[in-house]
Design an enzyme around this catalytic site. Sequence first.
Site, short mmCIF file in Angstrom:
data_model
loop_
_atom_site.label_atom_id
_atom_site.label_comp_id
_atom_site.label_asym_id
_atom_site.label_seq_id
_atom_site.Cartn_x
_atom_site.Cartn_y
_atom_site.Cartn_z
N GLU A 183 61.49 39.33 -19.09
CA GLU A 183 61.95 40.63 -18.60
C GLU A 183 63.37 40.54 -18.04
OE1 GLU A 183 61.30 43.20 -14.57
OE2 GLU A 183 59.64 41.95 -15.26
N ASP A 214 66.55 42.53 -19.93
CA ASP A 214 67.37 43.53 -19.25
C ASP A 214 68.85 43.33 -19.57
OD1 ASP A 214 67.86 45.59 -17.12
OD2 ASP A 214 68.82 43.89 -16.13
N ASP A 233 58.96 47.12 -17.88
CA ASP A 233 59.17 45.68 -17.77
C ASP A 233 58.77 44.97 -19.06
OD1 ASP A 233 60.03 46.10 -15.20
OD2 ASP A 233 58.17 45.41 -14.25
N GLU A 250 61.37 45.39 -21.83
CA GLU A 250 62.48 44.46 -21.66
C GLU A 250 62.09 43.06 -22.11
OE1 GLU A 250 64.78 46.67 -17.93
OE2 GLU A 250 63.43 44.98 -17.53
#
Length: 228
Positions: free
Chosen positions: A45, A49, A118, A121
Site C-alpha cells: 500500500e 501510493d 488501501d 494502492e
Amino acid sequence: MKISAELKAFEARLGHVFQDAEHLTRAVTHSSFSSATRPDNQRLEFLGDRVLGLSMAEALFEADTGASEGQLAPRFNALVRKETCADVARDIDLGAVLKLGRSEMLSGGRRKEALLADAMEAVIAAVYRDAGFEVAKAVILKLWGKRILTVDADSRDPKTALQEWAQARKQHPPKYEEVKRSGPDHAPVFTIEVQLQSGQTMRAEATSKRNAEQAAAKALLDQLESGQ
C-alpha cells in the site's frame, strides 16, 4: 504459484496477468488475515501510493500543457485521494477477492471505503513489482479512465472548499455533528449536520462519517452558490 479462479477473473478485470502470482496474493491480503507466513498488503500500500502519485502527476502534466501548478495540484489531489481509489476498487470489484479475517468480514470489510482504497494502492504496487512502472502506469490510466480528463480544475474536496468559503467571510470553521446513526453494526448509516457561524445548516447521510461530512458540505456549498 497457482491462483484461484476468483483471482484469475480479477486479473481480467484489472487488465494485468501476473507473472508472479504471489504479488497479487499479497496485495489482496488484509492484516486481519495475515500470519507469520502470510504477509499482509500494508507495505505494498505504501509503495502503491507513490506509483499512483507519479502516474497521475505525469498524466495531468501531459494532458494539459497550459495548466499552472495551481491548477494541476487540486486535480491531482482529487485523483489520488482515498475516495477515488475506493471508487476504482468498486469498479473492478476488488472487495470480492480480498482475504479478510472473520471479524473484518462480519463488520462489512469488503465494502469499507478505507479498506478498499488501501487495497487498490496495494494492487497497483503489485503490478509495479511484477512488471515495472510503465505497465503499472498503463493499468492505472485504463482504470482511472475518463476521471483524468473530466476532473474539475478546482477539485478541492467539499469540506476544504466550505472551510475556505467561511474563512473568506471571517467566520469560524464549519462545525460537523453526528445527529443520527442507523442500520446494523456491520453496515451503519451516519447522518451528519454541518453548520456555519452565520446559521446555515445542511444534513446528509452516508455509510461512513467522512463521506457524510463531505456530502453535507457539498450540499451546503451548492445551496450557498445558488443563493438560496
